[in-house]
Write a protein that holds these residues in place. Structure first.
Motif, PDB file in Angstrom:
ATOM      1  N   PRO A 147      26.470  95.925  20.320  1.00 32.45           N
ATOM      2  CA  PRO A 147      25.015  96.064  20.355  1.00 32.45           C
ATOM      3  C   PRO A 147      24.620  97.177  21.330  1.00 32.45           C
ATOM      4  O   PRO A 147      25.157  97.266  22.430  1.00 32.45           O
ATOM      5  CB  PRO A 147      24.553  94.694  20.861  1.00 32.45           C
ATOM      6  N   GLY A 148      23.737  98.057  20.900  1.00 27.61           N
ATOM      7  CA  GLY A 148      23.324  99.195  21.717  1.00 27.61           C
ATOM      8  C   GLY A 148      23.996 100.491  21.298  1.00 27.61           C
ATOM      9  O   GLY A 148      23.482 101.577  21.589  1.00 27.61           O
ATOM     10  N   ARG A 194      27.014  89.568  16.925  1.00 25.59           N
ATOM     11  CA  ARG A 194      27.424  90.608  15.970  1.00 25.59           C
ATOM     12  C   ARG A 194      26.364  91.706  15.902  1.00 25.59           C
ATOM     13  O   ARG A 194      25.186  91.415  15.708  1.00 25.59           O
ATOM     14  CB  ARG A 194      27.638  89.983  14.593  1.00 25.59           C
ATOM     15  N   PRO A 195      26.777  92.983  16.033  1.00 25.20           N
ATOM     16  CA  PRO A 195      25.808  94.081  15.929  1.00 25.20           C
ATOM     17  C   PRO A 195      25.452  94.335  14.462  1.00 25.20           C
ATOM     18  O   PRO A 195      26.315  94.264  13.582  1.00 25.20           O
ATOM     19  CB  PRO A 195      26.559  95.269  16.527  1.00 25.20           C
ATOM     20  N   LEU A 233      23.762 107.367   9.975  1.00 23.26           N
ATOM     21  CA  LEU A 233      23.892 107.039   8.557  1.00 23.26           C
ATOM     22  C   LEU A 233      23.440 108.210   7.699  1.00 23.26           C
ATOM     23  O   LEU A 233      22.375 108.788   7.937  1.00 23.26           O
ATOM     24  CB  LEU A 233      23.061 105.806   8.211  1.00 23.26           C
ATOM     25  N   ASP A 234      24.260 108.578   6.704  1.00 23.04           N
ATOM     26  CA  ASP A 234      23.850 109.526   5.671  1.00 23.04           C
ATOM     27  C   ASP A 234      23.309 108.704   4.505  1.00 23.04           C
ATOM     28  O   ASP A 234      23.968 107.765   4.034  1.00 23.04           O
ATOM     29  CB  ASP A 234      25.037 110.352   5.198  1.00 23.04           C
ATOM     30  N   PRO A 257      20.219 102.677  16.552  1.00 20.65           N
ATOM     31  CA  PRO A 257      20.876 101.862  17.586  1.00 20.65           C
ATOM     32  C   PRO A 257      21.098 100.443  17.058  1.00 20.65           C
ATOM     33  O   PRO A 257      20.181  99.830  16.515  1.00 20.65           O
ATOM     34  CB  PRO A 257      19.870 101.871  18.740  1.00 20.65           C
ATOM     35  N   LEU A 258      22.301  99.937  17.205  1.00 20.95           N
ATOM     36  CA  LEU A 258      22.614  98.612  16.688  1.00 20.95           C
ATOM     37  C   LEU A 258      22.016  97.523  17.575  1.00 20.95           C
ATOM     38  O   LEU A 258      21.859  97.702  18.782  1.00 20.95           O
ATOM     39  CB  LEU A 258      24.132  98.428  16.596  1.00 20.95           C
ATOM     40  N   LYS A 259      21.683  96.409  16.950  1.00 16.93           N
ATOM     41  CA  LYS A 259      21.082  95.293  17.666  1.00 16.93           C
ATOM     42  C   LYS A 259      21.866  94.017  17.391  1.00 16.93           C
ATOM     43  O   LYS A 259      22.383  93.818  16.286  1.00 16.93           O
ATOM     44  CB  LYS A 259      19.623  95.120  17.222  1.00 16.93           C
TER      45      LYS A 259
END
Length: 341
Positions: free
Chosen positions: A174-175, A204-205, A180-181, A194-196
């Protein structure tokens, strides 16, 4: 009451009447749709003709205004559903429509695969990426990706399945930021997200999208299925039968008008659908003589049982046939006697 006041009240009443027609309640209303011949919709290159017809059946659905709500309450084959039973939480009308159309696309792909494999034809796929069905409110992709976007690379790397995509995202923390294309309306774009942490205790991100694989099926001879704006997966069985019939010299229709419904899995399993009784009504009105219904291995309250109840109620002469698999449906039709002329 003078004439001026009377006219004013009439105008006000008319305005209120018109306004109420555009005020939608938190319900959807469904009603019998149509039974549509599939031969003009499905075309296998150099395919065989048929004497009868296969027909897909539909249910008409829309948001209920006051009048539609009242009519549905007093109509036997109209049903009301709260919005939350139709759409996912925080899902917009646009997202719902996109999800339904993509489910139809998946249904067509499965139908083609099953029919061609049954006919002994080669089936290949080209993987395109993951298709965004919807973005989750408050999650990283919200406002950056849109329903209908096609994600085909993550951090510059292509992937060959949604499982690969999810596995890569899950390997991050996370973070972390991923690039992404994606394609939107045919134009390639990039976005950093940014993943959460998913709020389920798993740590889990996630990106925050509901997704499905997007792949293009490749078969020979070529097949075209023009489903237009029909959404949902319920035409899978009938698509499979129409495609298979055009691939084979023997005509499975035997001259009959054959309607039906049911989802189609790539392994040939026929699945439950909604609105079966409304589809029986639609098929009967269209003059169908046979109706194929998901049997669900005979469970209580199966689509087949519901179809029988509606058929008896409307006093149709249409034969209701239970089927669990594509092979069962084909076997039933192969053993039909030719319709006398």
């Amino acid at each position: 009451m003078n004439r001026k006041t009377s006219i004013g009240l009439s105008i006000l009443g008319a305005i209120l009447l018109m306004a109420s027609a555009f005020y939608y309640l938190p319900y959807y209303v469904t009603k019998p749709g149509m039974a549509k011949e599939l031969e003009p919709i499905v075309e296998v290159e150099d395919g065989y003709d048929e004497e009868g017809n296969f027909m897909l059946t539909t249910v008409r659905m829309g948001r209920a205004n006051i009048y539609a709500y009242i009519i549905a309450k007093f109509s036997k084959y109209q049903e009301l559903y709260p919005v939350e039973e139709i759409r996912a939480e925080n899902e917009s009308d646009e997202e719902y429509n996109i999800r339904q159309l993509h489910m139809m696309d998946n249904s067509k792909t499965a139908a083609i695969e099953v029919a061609y494999e049954k006919a002994g034809k080669q089936v290949d796929y080209t993987y395109k990426g993951v298709y965004v069905l919807r973005t989750m409110e408050g999650m990283p992709a919200d406002g950056k990706l849109m329903p209908g976007d096609l994600v085909f690379k993550v951090d510059g790397n292509p992937f060959n399945s949604s499982e690969e995509f999810i596995k890569y995202i899950s390997s991050k923390k996370p973070g972390d930021i991923v690039e992404l294309d994606y394609k939107r309306n045919g134009k390639a774009n990039k976005v950093q997200i940014p993943l959460k942490e998913l709020d389920d205790g798993s740590n889990r991100p996630v990106v925050g999208i509901q997704l499905v694989d997007d792949k293009e099926i490749e078969v020979e001879p070529d097949v075209t299925v023009q489903s237009d704006e029909i959404g949902g997966p319920s035409a899978g069985l009938m698509f499979s039968l129409e495609i298979y019939n055009q691939l084979n010299e023997e005509d499975l229709t035997k001259g009959y008008q054959i309607a039906g419904t049911g989802t189609m899995s790539p392994d040939g399993t026929i699945g439950r659908i909604g609105g079966i009784q409304q589809k029986v009504v639609a098929a009967d009105k269209a003059g169908a003589e046979i109706f194929l219904a998901p049997f669900e291995k005979g469970v209580k309250g199966s689509n087949y049982e519901e179809a029988l109840i509606a058929a008896k109620d409307i006093k149709t002469k249409m034969k209701i046939v239970p089927v669990d698999t594509f092979d069962e449906a084909v076997s039933y039709l192969e053993n039909l006697k030719e319709k006398s002329r």
